[in-house]
Every structure is written in structure tokens, then in C-alpha cells.
Motif scaffolding. Structure first.
Motif, PDB file in Angstrom:
ATOM      1  N   LEU A 143     -32.649 -43.772 -32.514  1.00 29.63           N
ATOM      2  CA  LEU A 143     -34.011 -43.453 -32.074  1.00 29.63           C
ATOM      3  C   LEU A 143     -34.045 -43.097 -30.589  1.00 29.63           C
ATOM      4  O   LEU A 143     -34.749 -42.166 -30.187  1.00 29.63           O
ATOM      5  CB  LEU A 143     -34.950 -44.626 -32.362  1.00 29.63           C
ATOM      6  N   ARG A 144     -33.274 -43.808 -29.781  1.00 31.23           N
ATOM      7  CA  ARG A 144     -33.203 -43.468 -28.353  1.00 31.23           C
ATOM      8  C   ARG A 144     -32.585 -42.099 -28.145  1.00 31.23           C
ATOM      9  O   ARG A 144     -33.017 -41.340 -27.282  1.00 31.23           O
ATOM     10  CB  ARG A 144     -32.405 -44.524 -27.586  1.00 31.23           C
ATOM     11  N   PHE A 145     -31.565 -41.762 -28.943  1.00 33.07           N
ATOM     12  CA  PHE A 145     -30.937 -40.450 -28.823  1.00 33.07           C
ATOM     13  C   PHE A 145     -31.913 -39.348 -29.227  1.00 33.07           C
ATOM     14  O   PHE A 145     -31.967 -38.294 -28.585  1.00 33.07           O
ATOM     15  CB  PHE A 145     -29.664 -40.380 -29.671  1.00 33.07           C
ATOM     16  N   ILE A 146     -32.689 -39.570 -30.274  1.00 33.98           N
ATOM     17  CA  ILE A 146     -33.697 -38.587 -30.688  1.00 33.98           C
ATOM     18  C   ILE A 146     -34.735 -38.406 -29.594  1.00 33.98           C
ATOM     19  O   ILE A 146     -35.128 -37.271 -29.281  1.00 33.98           O
ATOM     20  CB  ILE A 146     -34.333 -39.001 -32.029  1.00 33.98           C
ATOM     21  N   CYS A 147     -35.172 -39.494 -28.991  1.00 32.56           N
ATOM     22  CA  CYS A 147     -36.139 -39.402 -27.888  1.00 32.56           C
ATOM     23  C   CYS A 147     -35.531 -38.653 -26.695  1.00 32.56           C
ATOM     24  O   CYS A 147     -36.221 -37.851 -26.051  1.00 32.56           O
ATOM     25  CB  CYS A 147     -36.597 -40.790 -27.457  1.00 32.56           C
ATOM     26  N   LEU A 148     -34.264 -38.902 -26.414  1.00 34.87           N
ATOM     27  CA  LEU A 148     -33.596 -38.184 -25.334  1.00 34.87           C
ATOM     28  C   LEU A 148     -33.522 -36.694 -25.640  1.00 34.87           C
ATOM     29  O   LEU A 148     -33.787 -35.866 -24.761  1.00 34.87           O
ATOM     30  CB  LEU A 148     -32.188 -38.745 -25.117  1.00 34.87           C
ATOM     31  N   MET A 149     -33.212 -36.337 -26.877  1.00 30.06           N
ATOM     32  CA  MET A 149     -33.146 -34.929 -27.251  1.00 30.06           C
ATOM     33  C   MET A 149     -34.512 -34.261 -27.104  1.00 30.06           C
ATOM     34  O   MET A 149     -34.613 -33.137 -26.613  1.00 30.06           O
ATOM     35  CB  MET A 149     -32.645 -34.785 -28.694  1.00 30.06           C
ATOM     36  N   ILE A 150     -35.561 -34.944 -27.510  1.00 27.06           N
ATOM     37  CA  ILE A 150     -36.907 -34.390 -27.380  1.00 27.06           C
ATOM     38  C   ILE A 150     -37.273 -34.217 -25.912  1.00 27.06           C
ATOM     39  O   ILE A 150     -37.830 -33.189 -25.511  1.00 27.06           O
ATOM     40  CB  ILE A 150     -37.928 -35.278 -28.121  1.00 27.06           C
ATOM     41  N   ALA A 151     -36.934 -35.191 -25.097  1.00 31.57           N
ATOM     42  CA  ALA A 151     -37.245 -35.106 -23.668  1.00 31.57           C
ATOM     43  C   ALA A 151     -36.470 -33.977 -22.988  1.00 31.57           C
ATOM     44  O   ALA A 151     -37.041 -33.213 -22.198  1.00 31.57           O
ATOM     45  CB  ALA A 151     -36.944 -36.441 -22.988  1.00 31.57           C
ATOM     46  N   VAL A 152     -35.192 -33.845 -23.302  1.00 32.05           N
ATOM     47  CA  VAL A 152     -34.394 -32.783 -22.690  1.00 32.05           C
ATOM     48  C   VAL A 152     -34.862 -31.418 -23.168  1.00 32.05           C
ATOM     49  O   VAL A 152     -34.983 -30.474 -22.381  1.00 32.05           O
ATOM     50  CB  VAL A 152     -32.886 -32.992 -22.982  1.00 32.05           C
ATOM     51  N   TYR A 153     -35.175 -31.296 -24.460  1.00 30.36           N
ATOM     52  CA  TYR A 153     -35.660 -30.022 -24.994  1.00 30.36           C
ATOM     53  C   TYR A 153     -36.984 -29.629 -24.344  1.00 30.36           C
ATOM     54  O   TYR A 153     -37.173 -28.470 -23.970  1.00 30.36           O
ATOM     55  CB  TYR A 153     -35.816 -30.117 -26.508  1.00 30.36           C
ATOM     56  N   SER A 154     -37.881 -30.599 -24.190  1.00 29.52           N
ATOM     57  CA  SER A 154     -39.165 -30.281 -23.553  1.00 29.52           C
ATOM     58  C   SER A 154     -38.978 -29.926 -22.087  1.00 29.52           C
ATOM     59  O   SER A 154     -39.659 -29.044 -21.565  1.00 29.52           O
ATOM     60  CB  SER A 154     -40.148 -31.435 -23.713  1.00 29.52           C
ATOM     61  N   PHE A 155     -38.023 -30.584 -21.406  1.00 24.25           N
ATOM     62  CA  PHE A 155     -37.738 -30.220 -20.016  1.00 24.25           C
ATOM     63  C   PHE A 155     -37.197 -28.795 -19.929  1.00 24.25           C
ATOM     64  O   PHE A 155     -37.602 -28.029 -19.062  1.00 24.25           O
ATOM     65  CB  PHE A 155     -36.740 -31.201 -19.399  1.00 24.25           C
ATOM     66  N   LEU A 156     -36.280 -28.455 -20.818  1.00 20.33           N
ATOM     67  CA  LEU A 156     -35.739 -27.099 -20.807  1.00 20.33           C
ATOM     68  C   LEU A 156     -36.812 -26.066 -21.135  1.00 20.33           C
ATOM     69  O   LEU A 156     -36.814 -24.967 -20.585  1.00 20.33           O
ATOM     70  CB  LEU A 156     -34.574 -26.980 -21.797  1.00 20.33           C
ATOM     71  N   TRP A 157     -37.718 -26.415 -22.025  1.00 20.88           N
ATOM     72  CA  TRP A 157     -38.814 -25.508 -22.363  1.00 20.88           C
ATOM     73  C   TRP A 157     -39.749 -25.333 -21.165  1.00 20.88           C
ATOM     74  O   TRP A 157     -40.167 -24.213 -20.869  1.00 20.88           O
ATOM     75  CB  TRP A 157     -39.567 -26.049 -23.566  1.00 20.88           C
TER      76      TRP A 157
END
Length: 165
Positions: A143-157
Motif C-alpha cells: 500500500l505504501r508503494f502504491i501511494c508512492l507511485m501515485i505521488a510520483v506520477y502526480s508530481f511528474l504530471w
């Protein structure tokens, strides 16, 4: 971020397989997720450097020779492992570049580095230990990894690094 490398070692091959199977109009979304996964490895580098610094402090407290020559002697006991660790820590720094963060070749190299122990165990006929097999409860780590992926993807966006053209 102790689970980032393990999450990446399972997510990146799946994303590469999906890239091979989907149509061209949907590939950009999968490439965006792969770009976010590559950028998340920077958190792994910071975490690993923090762990190595902790080992350095512990060795210094025990009076182990920590000069440059002493570290070379220590690394020379298992040169392939030291080189693998060095590449594992330095290659993710290339993902700062927008062009290199989308690179499929660097992604494949990182996957090979993370799965190197499994490949070596198969080749040497030793017991196989898959990445992440030492975790007993991985639910919160996933779950932490999924949250990290969402955060990094939103930052890149938000930084306009994800290209949807």
C-alpha cells in the motif's frame, strides 16, 4: 522506503509486458506509469545510502579500518556484488533526465540488477530467494508503494514530464 526496490522488481516487468501487448494509443499511459516507477527508485537510492551510512558508523564504532584502502579490501572480497550494488545505486540517478526516465533499456538493466541474485542462484544450483521473500506481512508495504507511485506520477504530471501527445 525499504520496499521500493521490491515493488519495482515486480511492477517493471509487468509494465514492459503490457507495453508489448497493448495498442499504440494506450502505450503513453503505461509509459507514464513506468516513468513514475523509474523515478521512485530515487527514494530507494536515498534509503540505501542511509543504510550504508549506518553500516559505516557501526564499523567505525567497532574500530574497523575505514580508510580508502580498507574499503577497497572489503569490496574486493566479493567484487561482483560490490559492482552490482554500485550500479544499483548509480543508475537510478540517470532517471532525473526526462528522456532517460522513459528509457526501456535502463529499465531492463535495473530489472536485471534487481533479479541478479535469482539468476545467479539458478545458474549456481543454489536455493532461490525471490525479491521480497523475507517479508512476512507485505500488505502495508504494498500500500505504501502504491501511494508512492501515485505521488510520483502526480508530481511528474504536474511538472509536465509525462507526455500524452
Amino acid at each position: 522506503m525499504e520496499f521500493t526496490d521490491i515493488g519495482y522488481s515486480y511492477l517493471a516487468p509487468v509494465l514492459l509486458l503490457i507495453l508489448l501487448m497493448i495498442r499504440n494509443e494506450h502505450k503513453r499511459y503505461c509509459r507514464g506509469v513506468l516513468m513514475a516507477a523509474n523515478m521512485s527508485l530515487l527514494f530507494f537510492v536515498v534509503s540505501a545510502c542511509r543504510e550504508f551510512y549506518g553500516l559505516y558508523v557501526m564499523a567505525k564504532n567497532f574500530g574497523i579500518n575505514l580508510s580508502f584502502e580498507g574499503l577497497l579490501k572489503l569490496a574486493s572480497t566479493n567484487i561482483p556484488f560490490a559492482i552490482k550494488n554500485l550500479f544499483t545505486l548509480l543508475l537510478p540517478l540517470l532517471f532525473f533526465s526526462k528522456r532517460l526516465s522513459k528509457s526501456l533499456i535502463l529499465t531492463v538493466i535495473m530489472i536485471v540488477l534487481f533479479w541478479w541474485d535469482v539468476v545467479f542462484a539458478i545458474y549456481a544450483h543454489q536455493p532461490i530467494h525471490f525479491p521480497g521473500s523475507n517479508y512476512t506481512s507485505i500488505t502495508f508495504l504494498v500500500l505504501r508503494f502504491i501511494c508512492l507511485m501515485i505521488a510520483v506520477y502526480s508530481f511528474l504530471w504536474l511538472a509536465k514530464r509525462v507526455d500524452y501527445r
